[in-house]
Write a protein that holds these residues in place. Structure first.
Motif, PDB file in Angstrom:
ATOM      1  N   ASN A  32       0.832  -1.198   0.219  1.00 22.34           N
ATOM      2  CA  ASN A  32      -0.360   0.115   0.140  1.00 22.34           C
ATOM      3  C   ASN A  32       1.002   0.937  -0.224  1.00 22.34           C
ATOM      4  O   ASN A  32       0.768   2.149  -1.346  1.00 22.34           O
ATOM      5  CB  ASN A  32      -0.655   0.029   1.069  1.00 22.34           C
ATOM      6  N   ASP A  33       2.324   1.275   1.059  1.00 19.30           N
ATOM      7  CA  ASP A  33       2.820   2.861   1.352  1.00 19.30           C
ATOM      8  C   ASP A  33       4.120   1.774   0.318  1.00 19.30           C
ATOM      9  O   ASP A  33       4.934   2.813   1.080  1.00 19.30           O
ATOM     10  CB  ASP A  33       2.417   3.120   1.962  1.00 19.30           C
ATOM     11  N   GLU A  55       1.559  12.538   7.836  1.00 21.39           N
ATOM     12  CA  GLU A  55       0.932  11.998   8.442  1.00 21.39           C
ATOM     13  C   GLU A  55       1.488  10.412   8.401  1.00 21.39           C
ATOM     14  O   GLU A  55       0.300   9.581   9.646  1.00 21.39           O
ATOM     15  CB  GLU A  55      -0.359  11.995   7.703  1.00 21.39           C
ATOM     16  N   ASP A  56       2.289  10.337   8.459  1.00 23.54           N
ATOM     17  CA  ASP A  56       2.442   8.812   8.950  1.00 23.54           C
ATOM     18  C   ASP A  56       3.802   8.696  10.163  1.00 23.54           C
ATOM     19  O   ASP A  56       4.040   7.725  10.856  1.00 23.54           O
ATOM     20  CB  ASP A  56       3.851   8.274   7.551  1.00 23.54           C
ATOM     21  N   GLY A  59       0.470  10.034  12.636  1.00 22.13           N
ATOM     22  CA  GLY A  59      -0.906   9.194  12.319  1.00 22.13           C
ATOM     23  C   GLY A  59      -1.212   9.029  13.778  1.00 22.13           C
ATOM     24  O   GLY A  59      -0.767   8.715  14.851  1.00 22.13           O
ATOM     25  N   ILE A  61      -2.485   6.197  14.360  1.00 22.30           N
ATOM     26  CA  ILE A  61      -2.187   4.735  14.201  1.00 22.30           C
ATOM     27  C   ILE A  61      -1.219   4.036  15.258  1.00 22.30           C
ATOM     28  O   ILE A  61      -0.151   4.147  15.319  1.00 22.30           O
ATOM     29  CB  ILE A  61      -2.362   3.765  13.080  1.00 22.30           C
ATOM     30  N   SER A  99       4.766   3.755   9.996  1.00 23.82           N
ATOM     31  CA  SER A  99       3.534   3.361   9.523  1.00 23.82           C
ATOM     32  C   SER A  99       2.249   3.748   9.726  1.00 23.82           C
ATOM     33  O   SER A  99       1.304   3.119  10.141  1.00 23.82           O
ATOM     34  CB  SER A  99       3.780   1.658   9.360  1.00 23.82           C
ATOM     35  N   LYS A 100       2.317   4.915  10.659  1.00 19.99           N
ATOM     36  CA  LYS A 100       1.046   5.300  10.937  1.00 19.99           C
ATOM     37  C   LYS A 100      -0.166   6.183  10.616  1.00 19.99           C
ATOM     38  O   LYS A 100      -1.032   6.444  10.981  1.00 19.99           O
ATOM     39  CB  LYS A 100       1.089   6.066  12.587  1.00 19.99           C
ATOM     40  N   GLY A 101       0.285   6.216   9.359  1.00 21.00           N
ATOM     41  CA  GLY A 101      -0.702   6.552   8.414  1.00 21.00           C
ATOM     42  C   GLY A 101      -2.422   5.840   8.546  1.00 21.00           C
ATOM     43  O   GLY A 101      -3.270   6.205   8.278  1.00 21.00           O
ATOM     44  N   SER A 102      -2.139   4.920   8.631  1.00 18.13           N
ATOM     45  CA  SER A 102      -3.604   3.709   8.095  1.00 18.13           C
ATOM     46  C   SER A 102      -3.002   2.311   8.868  1.00 18.13           C
ATOM     47  O   SER A 102      -2.154   1.802   8.984  1.00 18.13           O
ATOM     48  CB  SER A 102      -3.983   3.726   6.644  1.00 18.13           C
ATOM     49  N   LYS A 103      -4.538   1.834   9.268  1.00 18.30           N
ATOM     50  CA  LYS A 103      -4.258   0.632   9.411  1.00 18.30           C
ATOM     51  C   LYS A 103      -3.363  -0.532   8.947  1.00 18.30           C
ATOM     52  O   LYS A 103      -2.736  -1.295   8.988  1.00 18.30           O
ATOM     53  CB  LYS A 103      -5.920   0.140  10.367  1.00 18.30           C
ATOM     54  N   ASP A 105      -1.089   0.300   6.236  1.00 18.54           N
ATOM     55  CA  ASP A 105       0.144   0.802   6.597  1.00 18.54           C
ATOM     56  C   ASP A 105       0.728  -0.118   8.135  1.00 18.54           C
ATOM     57  O   ASP A 105       2.168  -0.748   6.811  1.00 18.54           O
ATOM     58  CB  ASP A 105       0.735   2.140   6.531  1.00 18.54           C
TER      59      ASP A 105
END
Length: 224
Positions: A32-33, A55-56, A59, A61, A99-103, A105
Motif C-alpha cells: 500500500n505504501d 501523517e505516516d 498519525g 494508528i 506506518s501510522k497513516g492507516s491500519k 500500512d
C-alpha cells in the motif's frame, strides 16, 4: 590529503562487493505504501522503498506487533518460527514508526517479508537511532524518500528452517523531498559505537557497493 582519503574509502568499500551478487535474483512486490525487491535465497528484501510523510509519523494508528508470514511471496516468506530462539530480532526494514497513516500500512509493516534478522543491541539501539534521525528531517521537509535493506553479499550465517540469511551490514539511502540533499548510511551489523553521522556515505558510493541504482534521474553531482 582529500584524494588520499577518498582512495581509502574506495578500497574499504570494495570489500563489500562480491561476484556472488544476489541482487540479480529478486522479485518486485507492491504494498500500500512501499515497494519491495525480495530475494528468495536469503528470505528477505534486497531493498524496501518508501516515502515518509507527516501523517505516516504523526498519525493515530498504534503499533500492534502483529507479525505474520507474507502469503504473497511466491515461494513463501520466512515465518515466525525461523526467528524463535535464534537470538535475533525480527528487524523492520520499513519501520512501524513511519506506518501510522492507516491500519493497512501498519499491518503490512509487520509482514515477515519486511523483516531481517538483527541483533537486539543493533535493532533496539543503533538501527532505531538512525531511523529516528531520518524522521527528524520532516521538521524541514514535507516528505522523505528512503531505500533501506541488508547487504546480501558474503552471507555465511543462517537461521531457521527456511535458512534466513543473517546480513553483516545494513544501509539506508535518503533523498529529501525537495531534492536538495541525498545521502546514505552504511552500518555494520553490531552494536554501533560511533556517532551516527560517521556512518554516512554518498549515494554514489552505496550504489557501487550494492550494484543498485536507487534514485533514477538524480543528478550525478547530488549522488556524489
Amino acid at each position: 590529503m582529500k584524494y588520499a582519503f577518498l582512495f581509502v574509502i574506495i578500497i574499504s568499500l570494495s570489500g563489500f562487493i562480491s561476484d556472488d551478487n544476489e541482487h540479480d535474483a529478486h522479485i518486485l512486490y507492491e504494498r500500500n505504501d512501499y515497494e519491495m525487491s525480495y530475494c528468495e535465497k536469503y528470505e528477505q528484501a534486497v531493498y524496501v522503498k518508501y516515502t515518509i510523510n507527516k501523517e505516516d509519523v504523526y498519525g493515530s494508528i498504534k503499533r500492534k506487533n502483529n507479525f505474520k508470514a507474507d502469503k504473497e511471496i511466491e515461494e513463501g516468506s520466512a515465518g515466525l518460527s525461523d526467528y524463535r530462539k535464534s537470538g535475533y530480532d525480527r528487524g523492520h526494514l520499513k519501520p512501524a514508526a513511519v506506518s501510522k497513516g492507516s491500519k493497512l500500512d501498519m499491518d503490512q509493516s509487520f509482514l515477515m517479508s519486511n523483516m531481517s534478522p538483527q541483533l537486539p543491541e543493533f535493532n533496539r539501539q543503533g538501527w532505531k537511532g538512525i531511523e529516528a534521525e531520518v524522521r527528524k528531517l520532516l521538521k524541514t521537509q514535507d516528505s522523505i524518500i528512503v531505500y533501506t535493506g541488508p547487504v546480501l553479499n558474503n552471507i555465511d550465517s543462517f537461521i531457521g528452517e527456511n535458512r534466513v540469511g543473517v546480513p553483516n551490514h545494513y544501509y539506508k539511502a535518503v533523498l529529501l523531498g525537495d531534492s536538495s540533499k541525498a545521502f546514505a548510511y552504511l552500518v555494520p551489523h553490531q552494536k554501533l559505537e560511533k556517532p551516527y553521522k560517521q556512518y554516512i556515505i554518498s549515494i554514489d558510493s552505496l550504489e557501487s557497493v550494492l550494484q543498485l541504482d536507487f534514485f533514477s534521474g538524480l543528478s550525478e553531482l547530488l549522488e556524489k
